[in-house]
Design an enzyme around this catalytic site. Structure first.
Site, PDB file in Angstrom:
ATOM      1  N   SER A  97      64.911  98.759  19.815  1.00  0.00           N
ATOM      2  CA  SER A  97      64.574  98.178  20.985  1.00  0.00           C
ATOM      3  C   SER A  97      65.332  98.139  22.076  1.00  0.00           C
ATOM      4  O   SER A  97      66.086  99.165  22.324  1.00  0.00           O
ATOM      5  CB  SER A  97      63.420  97.771  20.971  1.00  0.00           C
ATOM      6  N   ASP A 221      55.073 104.599  16.444  1.00  0.00           N
ATOM      7  CA  ASP A 221      55.394 104.160  17.150  1.00  0.00           C
ATOM      8  C   ASP A 221      54.750 104.363  18.475  1.00  0.00           C
ATOM      9  O   ASP A 221      54.709 104.883  18.673  1.00  0.00           O
ATOM     10  CB  ASP A 221      57.234 104.151  17.118  1.00  0.00           C
ATOM     11  N   HIS A 249      56.768 100.139  15.534  1.00  0.00           N
ATOM     12  CA  HIS A 249      57.840  99.729  15.826  1.00  0.00           C
ATOM     13  C   HIS A 249      58.499  98.039  15.482  1.00  0.00           C
ATOM     14  O   HIS A 249      59.694  98.501  15.699  1.00  0.00           O
ATOM     15  CB  HIS A 249      57.481  98.695  17.405  1.00  0.00           C
TER      16      HIS A 249
END
Length: 269
Positions: A97, A221, A249
């Site tokens: 991320s 996601d 995610h």
């Protein structure tokens, strides 16, 4: 074991349970977590002989929480400081991320110093938000709502974020654990990183990447849309894209066995 390194005049916490590992993986966590998000990698990969190192980004986890320094240049400089302090060479850099964004900036700003291979995990690059010339990502308004929520009711903001993080069901106990990790961060750091998503882009950084790169991304996601993984794959030469069909995610937990196996195969290839 865990220890602190003085980097750029702050203390950065480093988790390094198996320093005898033959091959090294340096993990950069996503917002608003810490190295603890990679627990299910640190449980298994050292058994296979890997040295797994986790950095707590400034402002998060056990690291110092200064009021400034949450731009990608500074955050990648922190990584460089850790790499130099530990004398790391020929390691795999794995960023999730926002950690993926920091990894990309490290590759561009520091020319991939010491990196043999790169792994981008649901990475927020080249831009998390949609822009006039970039129709992918999320709306800026969602980021502004996160910032507002951070300043007004950070625990509720974190609960809402956690509800969108995973595709597969998690236990209440796991959800509470994940929530507590987010609470370890400073509020000002939580908001500042979110602001960085708006302020910065990483197109040039991606184009500069020359090492073998694996892109791992859950197709469900809701935080960093899968379309960004496809953009990364097009922009990074010598890259492979691994879509995970049962993950949101948090593929490092949701499909942890497949994630770990895929990571090992990539490193050994």
């Amino acid at each position: 074991m865990g220890y602190y390194l003085n980097v750029n005049n702050i203390s950065i916490y480093v988790e390094d349970p198996y320093p005898k590992g033959v091959k090294t993986i340096l993990f950069l966590h996503g917002w608003p977590g810490s190295h603890r998000l990679f627990e299910y990698q640190f449980d298994k990969l050292p058994q296979l002989g890997y040295r797994c190192i986790g950095i707590d980004t400034r402002g998060f986890g056990n690291s110092d929480k200064p009021f400034e320094g949450y731009d990608y240049d500074t955050l990648s400089d922190d990584v460089r400081g850790v790499v130099e302090a530990l004398g790391l060479r020929d390691f795999t850099l794995a960023g999730h991320s926002t950690g993926g964004a920091i990894a990309a900036r490290y590759m561009g700003r520091h020319l991939g110093y010491g990196v043999r291979k790169l792994v981008l995990i649901a990475a927020a690059v080249p831009s998390l938000i949609r822009r006039q010339d970039f129709p992918f990502g999320i709306e800026q308004e969602r980021v502004l709502q996160i910032i507002e929520g951070t300043y007004n009711d950070r625990p509720q903001m974190l609960r809402d974020f956690g509800d969108n993080f995973f595709f597969q069901h998690t236990s209440q106990a796991f959800s509470d654990w994940f929530f507590q990790i987010g609470l370890q961060a400073a509020g000002w750091a939580t908001a500042a990183i979110a602001r960085t998503w708006i302020d910065e882009v990483l197109f040039t950084d991606l184009e500069s990447i020359g090492v073998p790169t694996m892109i791992i991304h859950g197709i469900h996601d809701k935080v960093v849309p899968f379309q960004l993984a496809e953009v990364q794959h097009r922009m990074i030469r010598n890259s492979i894209l691994v879509p995970l069909s049962f993950s949101g995610h948090g593929s490092f937990y949701e499909q942890r066995d497949e994630f770990n196996d895929t990571l090992v195969k990539f490193i050994e290839s």
